[in-house]
Write an enzyme that holds these catalytic residues in place. Structure first.
Site: not given
Ligand code: NAD
Ligand code: DAU
Length: 381
Positions: A35, A154-156, A179, A183, A209, A219, A278
């Site tokens: 990391d 991601t589903d995005e 983003y 991906k 998640n 969020l 939301n």
């Molecule tokens: P996060 O932002 O919490 O963590 C990302 C991690 O990657 C951090 O520890 C960061 O230090 C590390 N990182 C970033 N750039 C790096 C680099 N150049 N080299 C090595 N390490 C690096 O992300 P997350 O929410 O845990 O998501 C993890 C994965 O899951 C991502 O690939 C994201 O696209 C995917 N994902 C996230 C969600 C979600 O809801 N959070 C949903 C679906 C998929």
């Molecule tokens: O669907 C999977 C994705 O979910 C992952 O791939 C991304 O890494 C993860 O960040 C997440 O993306 P979203 O954009 O859906 O998550 P976020 O928490 O940023 O926002 C969730 C929803 O809430 C979205 O519709 C935007 C809204 N939002 C978000 C923030 C930060 C608000 O209304 N206010 C806010 O301040």
């Protein structure tokens, strides 16, 4: 999988996955967590794991942390060699949509170039083993194998849905933010390495998640922490956008199932089957915060802090996942309902304020100030 490289293991999902896997009886290997420790990476999230599974006299070391950047090919090659990496679970990414709108370049570097570097390391490892097998005539059973490159996505990548319908694994890609475009690009590279080089890969595309250790720019943790701090709760647009939420541990069980039994070259969708607007999420969080006696002083309910602010550009309206393939082929089912998961999550944040406080230092404060300053002032309820 004896030597599993996990990238991005200090982030939200990666740290949950490492914690889950090291306690999972069906995994007896060693994890090398690489990391870069960006703003989103936090070594503290795995302190207990490093103590329990790290280097100790007389006990097999099952957890190693290496600070490293997946954009640095030489560094990654060195790690593959030094630790005889035979499998990869690739989480590392820039993950926040709003940041990708403000500053897209690092998303291209990490999410595309970083994934490419790891694929190259895996391909070389895989090819080397194939040549060795041919030259030495060693049996497949005896040689060290490169087993799997699992890519977390991601589903995005599928874009946005209207009020009905679901994303399946056959939905055409149509990413709408820098983003999700980065991906999508990395998913294509992973698929191509399977088709072209025969690299054993699997890909999972998961919905939103939530759970412990999530960075409070997203969020759910943002709303929990703002509510208990008596700060405004900024909802983008009209708050009617819909996401499909999954408790992070359920994501981890799905990933491990796919890694063990998923068909190589195949994509699996993962989702919670829990769709909610939301605004309704924020209301739920507020009522849990209020019930736990943490409504901010001077407010009857923390939902008085809700403000509707300027919408996210290109804001996807709805995500909803069809994960029939994962359920039918591998028998996966999520264990947590949204109501139990969100209560556990709020409780976790309330009980881990030290972790939160240390995160809410410089970089986090700068992001929140710059991202929300104009939005809050243009708000209405
Ligand atoms: P996060 O932002 O919490 O963590 C990302 C991690 O990657 C951090 O520890 C960061 O230090 C590390 N990182 C970033 N750039 C790096 C680099 N150049 N080299 C090595 N390490 C690096 O992300 P997350 O929410 O845990 O998501 C993890 C994965 O899951 C991502 O690939 C994201 O696209 C995917 N994902 C996230 C969600 C979600 O809801 N959070 C949903 C679906 C998929
Ligand atoms: O669907 C999977 C994705 O979910 C992952 O791939 C991304 O890494 C993860 O960040 C997440 O993306 P979203 O954009 O859906 O998550 P976020 O928490 O940023 O926002 C969730 C929803 O809430 C979205 O519709 C935007 C809204 N939002 C978000 C923030 C930060 C608000 O209304 N206010 C806010 O301040």
């Amino acid at each position: 999988m004896k030597n599993l490289l996990i990238t991005g293991g200090c982030g939200f999902i990666g740290s949950n996955f490492i914690r889950y896997l090291l306690k999972e009886p069906s995994f007896s290997g060693r994890i090398v967590n690489v990391d870069k420790l960006t703003y989103a990476g936090n070594l503290e999230s795995l302190e207990d794991i490093a103590t329990e599974f790290g280097k100790k006299r007389g006990v097999k070391e099952r957890y190693i942390f290496k600070k490293g950047d997946i954009c640095n090919l030489t560094e990654m090659e060195q790690i593959f060699k030094e630790y005889e990496i035979d499998s990869v679970c690739h989480f590392a990414a820039e993950s926040h949509v709003d940041r990708s709108i403000a500053s897209p370049e690092v998303f291209i570097d990490t999410n595309i170039k970083g994934t490419f570097n790891l694929l190259e390391c895996a391909r070389r490892q895989y090819a080397k083993l194939e040549y060795a097998e041919a030259e030495e005539g060693c049996s497949r059973k005896n040689r060290k194998e490169f087993i799997l490159f699992h890519h977390i996505s991601t589903d995005e990548v599928y874009g946005t849905l209207g009020p009905t319908g679901y994303f399946t694994e056959n939905t055409p890609y149509s990413p709408n933010s820098p983003y999700s475009a980065s991906k999508a690009s990395s998913d294509h590279l992973v698929r191509a390495y399977h088709e072209t080089y025969g690299l054993p890969v699997t890909i999972s595309n998961c919905s939103n998640n939530y759970g412990p250790f999530q960075f409070p720019e997203k969020l759910i943790p943002l709303m929990i922490l703002n509510a208990i701090d008596g700060k405004e709760l900024p909802i983008y647009g009209d708050g009617k956008n819909i996401r499909d939420w999954l408790y992070v541990r359920d994501h981890c069980t799905a990933i491990w199932l796919i890694m063990q039994r998923g068909k190589r070259g195949r994509t699996y969708n993962i989702g919670g089957g829990y769709e909610i607007e939301n605004r309704a999420i924020v209301d739920k969080i507020c009522s849990i915060v209020d019930q736990s006696g943490r409504a901010p002083r001077g407010f009857v309910s923390s939902n008085e802090l809700i403000r509707f602010v300027k919408d996210r550009p290109g804001h996807d309206f709805r995500y909803a996942i069809d994960c029939t393939r994962l359920k039918n082929e591998l028998g996966w089912e999520p264990q947590e309902s949204f109501d139990t998961g969100i209560s556990k999550t709020v409780k976790w944040y309330l009980e881990n304020m030290q972790w939160v406080e240390r995160i809410k230092s410089g970089e986090y404060r700068n992001w929140i100030e710059s991202h929300y300053q104009n939005q809050i002032s243009a708000s209405h309820t």
